[in-house]
Design a protein around this motif. Structure first.
Motif, short mmCIF file in Angstrom:
data_model
loop_
_atom_site.label_atom_id
_atom_site.label_comp_id
_atom_site.label_asym_id
_atom_site.label_seq_id
_atom_site.Cartn_x
_atom_site.Cartn_y
_atom_site.Cartn_z
N ASN A 1 0.83 -1.21 0.00
CA ASN A 1 0.00 0.00 0.00
C ASN A 1 0.86 1.26 0.00
O ASN A 1 0.55 2.24 -0.69
CB ASN A 1 -0.95 0.01 1.19
CG ASN A 1 -2.05 -1.03 1.04
OD1 ASN A 1 -2.34 -1.49 -0.05
ND2 ASN A 1 -2.64 -1.42 2.15
N ARG B 1 -0.91 -2.82 -8.62
CA ARG B 1 -1.50 -4.01 -7.99
C ARG B 1 -1.10 -5.28 -8.73
O ARG B 1 -0.79 -6.30 -8.12
CB ARG B 1 -3.02 -3.87 -7.92
CG ARG B 1 -3.67 -4.95 -7.08
CD ARG B 1 -5.13 -4.60 -6.86
NE ARG B 1 -5.80 -5.59 -6.09
CZ ARG B 1 -5.97 -5.56 -4.79
NH1 ARG B 1 -5.49 -4.55 -4.10
NH2 ARG B 1 -6.61 -6.51 -4.16
N LEU C 1 -3.32 -8.76 0.15
CA LEU C 1 -3.94 -7.67 -0.59
C LEU C 1 -5.40 -7.42 -0.22
O LEU C 1 -6.01 -6.46 -0.69
CB LEU C 1 -3.84 -7.93 -2.10
CG LEU C 1 -2.42 -7.97 -2.66
CD1 LEU C 1 -2.44 -8.32 -4.14
CD2 LEU C 1 -1.72 -6.65 -2.43
#
Length: 171
Positions: free
Chosen positions: A63, A110, A132
């Motif tokens: 993140n 991602r 995730l």
């Protein structure tokens, strides 16, 4: 064992694996070290409440890397000597690694994270999904699309004949 001692032990055991992941996410050793330290700092703040420190720290790291990338997107364009393409390394394996990293770098953050965790860290879909915060099916489909996109990018870059060997262990 006190909380500080268990955290110190965790950092000692996980520094290398976290650094490796951070480097694959940032492609810069200094940024990778900053990323690991930032993630460990955030983990330390919540250490008493963290049930799975490895998973939590990796999630924080991913993140944070995505956040850094969003912030830098329009203001910084890293130009490394290896990005110029005119220089060639006498060792084919190093050239192949750079081609693969360049292609990986062009994927969305991602997707990069999923491919790094899956193929460079050899994590299972379930572990990645936990890190995730998504489903295992989502991890599988994004990994599949990411590999397809990598193959396409490698073909475009002129590594068409070597794309299979570059992707070696990747699905």
């Amino acid at each position: 064992m006190s909380d500080d001692e268990t955290f110190r032990d965790f950092v000692t055991r996980q520094w290398e694996p976290l650094s490796r992941t951070a480097y694959l996410l940032t492609r810069d050793r200094a940024l990778a070290e900053d990323l690991v330290q930032s993630a460990l700092e955030k983990t330390h703040r919540h250490w008493r409440r963290v049930d799975a420190p490895e998973v939590y720290t990796r999630r924080v790291m991913i993140n944070t890397a995505i956040s850094w990338r969003r912030r830098r997107r329009w203001t910084e364009v890293p130009l490394l000597p290896t990005d110029e393409g005119g220089q060639s390394d006498p060792y084919g394996q190093a050239d192949n690694r750079q081609v693969l990293l360049r292609a990986l770098r062009s994927l969305p953050p991602r997707t990069q994270a999923i491919l790094v965790l899956r193929y460079f860290e050899d994590r299972s879909e379930a572990e990645i999904a936990q890190v995730l915060g998504c489903s295992a099916g989502s991890v599988k489909s994004q990994a599949s699309r990411g590999i397809a996109r990598l193959r396409e990018l490698l073909r475009q870059e002129g590594a068409g004949n070597t794309s299979t060997s570059l992707l070696g262990g990747l699905a």
